[in-house]
Structure formats: structure tokens, C-alpha cells
Write a protein that holds these residues in place. Structure first.
Motif, PDB file in Angstrom:
ATOM      1  N   UNK A 132       2.369   6.253 -17.349  1.00  0.00           N
ATOM      2  CA  UNK A 132       1.163   6.967 -16.935  1.00  0.00           C
ATOM      3  C   UNK A 132       0.168   6.050 -16.259  1.00  0.00           C
ATOM      4  N   UNK A 133       0.039   4.848 -16.794  1.00  0.00           N
ATOM      5  CA  UNK A 133      -0.873   3.872 -16.180  1.00  0.00           C
ATOM      6  C   UNK A 133      -0.389   3.498 -14.785  1.00  0.00           C
ATOM      7  N   UNK A 134       0.901   3.290 -14.646  1.00  0.00           N
ATOM      8  CA  UNK A 134       1.480   2.948 -13.345  1.00  0.00           C
ATOM      9  C   UNK A 134       1.273   4.092 -12.353  1.00  0.00           C
ATOM     10  N   UNK A 135       1.525   5.324 -12.798  1.00  0.00           N
ATOM     11  CA  UNK A 135       1.367   6.481 -11.917  1.00  0.00           C
ATOM     12  C   UNK A 135      -0.096   6.662 -11.507  1.00  0.00           C
ATOM     13  N   UNK A 136      -1.015   6.393 -12.432  1.00  0.00           N
ATOM     14  CA  UNK A 136      -2.436   6.520 -12.111  1.00  0.00           C
ATOM     15  C   UNK A 136      -2.846   5.501 -11.051  1.00  0.00           C
ATOM     16  N   UNK A 137      -2.371   4.262 -11.194  1.00  0.00           N
ATOM     17  CA  UNK A 137      -2.694   3.235 -10.195  1.00  0.00           C
ATOM     18  C   UNK A 137      -2.025   3.529  -8.861  1.00  0.00           C
ATOM     19  N   UNK A 138      -0.871   4.131  -8.889  1.00  0.00           N
ATOM     20  CA  UNK A 138      -0.153   4.467  -7.663  1.00  0.00           C
ATOM     21  C   UNK A 138      -0.807   5.655  -6.963  1.00  0.00           C
ATOM     22  N   UNK A 139      -1.400   6.563  -7.730  1.00  0.00           N
ATOM     23  CA  UNK A 139      -1.940   7.798  -7.182  1.00  0.00           C
ATOM     24  C   UNK A 139      -3.196   7.562  -6.343  1.00  0.00           C
ATOM     25  N   UNK A 140      -4.007   6.572  -6.706  1.00  0.00           N
ATOM     26  CA  UNK A 140      -5.264   6.344  -5.965  1.00  0.00           C
ATOM     27  C   UNK A 140      -5.026   6.078  -4.478  1.00  0.00           C
ATOM     28  N   UNK A 141      -4.207   5.100  -4.086  1.00  0.00           N
ATOM     29  CA  UNK A 141      -3.972   4.897  -2.651  1.00  0.00           C
ATOM     30  C   UNK A 141      -3.232   6.070  -2.010  1.00  0.00           C
ATOM     31  N   UNK A 142      -2.358   6.683  -2.759  1.00  0.00           N
ATOM     32  CA  UNK A 142      -1.601   7.825  -2.238  1.00  0.00           C
ATOM     33  C   UNK A 142      -2.541   8.990  -1.953  1.00  0.00           C
ATOM     34  N   UNK A 143      -3.529   9.188  -2.817  1.00  0.00           N
ATOM     35  CA  UNK A 143      -4.500  10.273  -2.616  1.00  0.00           C
ATOM     36  C   UNK A 143      -5.309  10.031  -1.343  1.00  0.00           C
ATOM     37  N   UNK A 144      -5.692   8.795  -1.105  1.00  0.00           N
ATOM     38  CA  UNK A 144      -6.435   8.472   0.107  1.00  0.00           C
ATOM     39  C   UNK A 144      -5.589   8.716   1.352  1.00  0.00           C
ATOM     40  N   UNK A 145      -4.330   8.337   1.302  1.00  0.00           N
ATOM     41  CA  UNK A 145      -3.445   8.545   2.454  1.00  0.00           C
ATOM     42  C   UNK A 145      -3.245  10.030   2.727  1.00  0.00           C
ATOM     43  N   UNK A 146      -3.079  10.817   1.692  1.00  0.00           N
ATOM     44  CA  UNK A 146      -2.886  12.263   1.858  1.00  0.00           C
ATOM     45  C   UNK A 146      -4.152  12.898   2.425  1.00  0.00           C
ATOM     46  N   UNK A 147      -5.310  12.468   1.945  1.00  0.00           N
ATOM     47  CA  UNK A 147      -6.577  13.017   2.432  1.00  0.00           C
ATOM     48  C   UNK A 147      -6.785  12.688   3.912  1.00  0.00           C
ATOM     49  N   UNK A 148      -6.510  11.452   4.294  1.00  0.00           N
ATOM     50  CA  UNK A 148      -6.658  11.067   5.703  1.00  0.00           C
ATOM     51  C   UNK A 148      -5.682  11.825   6.597  1.00  0.00           C
ATOM     52  N   UNK A 149      -4.464  12.007   6.138  1.00  0.00           N
ATOM     53  CA  UNK A 149      -3.467  12.745   6.913  1.00  0.00           C
ATOM     54  C   UNK A 149      -3.876  14.203   7.055  1.00  0.00           C
ATOM     55  N   UNK A 150      -4.401  14.794   5.999  1.00  0.00           N
ATOM     56  CA  UNK A 150      -4.838  16.185   6.063  1.00  0.00           C
ATOM     57  C   UNK A 150      -6.008  16.344   7.041  1.00  0.00           C
ATOM     58  N   UNK A 151      -6.915  15.369   7.061  1.00  0.00           N
ATOM     59  CA  UNK A 151      -8.042  15.428   8.027  1.00  0.00           C
ATOM     60  C   UNK A 151      -7.530  15.337   9.469  1.00  0.00           C
ATOM     61  N   UNK A 152      -6.559  14.461   9.696  1.00  0.00           N
ATOM     62  CA  UNK A 152      -6.005  14.311  11.047  1.00  0.00           C
ATOM     63  C   UNK A 152      -5.302  15.584  11.511  1.00  0.00           C
ATOM     64  N   UNK A 153      -4.592  16.218  10.603  1.00  0.00           N
ATOM     65  CA  UNK A 153      -3.869  17.445  10.951  1.00  0.00           C
ATOM     66  C   UNK A 153      -4.861  18.565  11.261  1.00  0.00           C
ATOM     67  N   UNK A 154      -5.921  18.677  10.475  1.00  0.00           N
ATOM     68  CA  UNK A 154      -6.884  19.760  10.668  1.00  0.00           C
ATOM     69  C   UNK A 154      -7.693  19.573  11.957  1.00  0.00           C
ATOM     70  N   UNK A 155      -7.943  18.356  12.378  1.00  0.00           N
ATOM     71  CA  UNK A 155      -8.729  18.146  13.603  1.00  0.00           C
ATOM     72  C   UNK A 155      -7.871  18.308  14.856  1.00  0.00           C
ATOM     73  N   UNK A 156      -6.599  18.036  14.766  1.00  0.00           N
ATOM     74  CA  UNK A 156      -5.761  18.156  15.970  1.00  0.00           C
ATOM     75  C   UNK A 156      -5.123  19.518  15.983  1.00  0.00           C
TER      76      UNK A 156
END
Length: 76
Positions: free
Chosen positions: A52-76
Motif C-alpha cells: 500500500x505504501x509503494x502504491x501510494x508513492x507510485x500514485x502521486x506522479x501517475x496522478x499528475x501525468x493523468x491530469x496533464x494528459x486529460x488537460x491536453x486532450x480536452x484543449x485539443x
């Protein structure tokens, strides 16, 4: 009289001293089995906690990448 007093006292605790014949295991073997079970449960809980600790640390950068990708998709 002393022998008469010792006999009921011995009978009172006789059920705790004899090993059930149907079980076929002594108290020491049962204690070892319980200890093994508790160790296995402890190791399982520790494994889940570290995963769980490993998944939590892994999720933070992954969440940022998903958010940035979603913003790029919505603007284009």
C-alpha cells in the motif's frame, strides 16, 4: 485426612493435565501451530502495508501525468 484432601484437589485439575486422545497432538504442538499462524498473519499484514505504501508513492506522479494528459486532450 491429608490423603483425602489431596485426592479431590488432584481430581479438580485432572481435566487440565490430560491430553485429549482424539486430537493426537500435545499442547506444545498446538502452541507451535498457533505461533506459526500468528507469524504468517503478521507477515501478511506487513506485506499489505508495504504494498500500500509503494502504491501510494507510485500514485502521486501517475496522478499528475493523468491530469496533464486529460488537460491536453480536452484543449485539443
Amino acid at each position: 485426612m491429608e490423603g483425602a484432601a489431596a485426592s479431590p484437589e488432584g481430581l479438580r485439575y485432572a481435566e487440565y493435565t490430560r491430553v485429549p486422545t482424539g486430537a493426537g497432538k500435545g499442547q506444545a504442538e498446538l502452541d507451535r501451530g498457533l505461533a506459526r499462524t500468528m507469524i504468517a498473519i503478521g507477515l501478511g499484514v506487513a506485506t499489505v502495508a508495504f504494498a500500500g505504501r509503494y502504491a501510494f508513492h507510485l500514485w502521486k506522479p501517475l496522478e499528475q501525468a493523468i491530469t496533464e494528459t486529460a488537460k491536453r486532450i480536452s484543449t485539443s
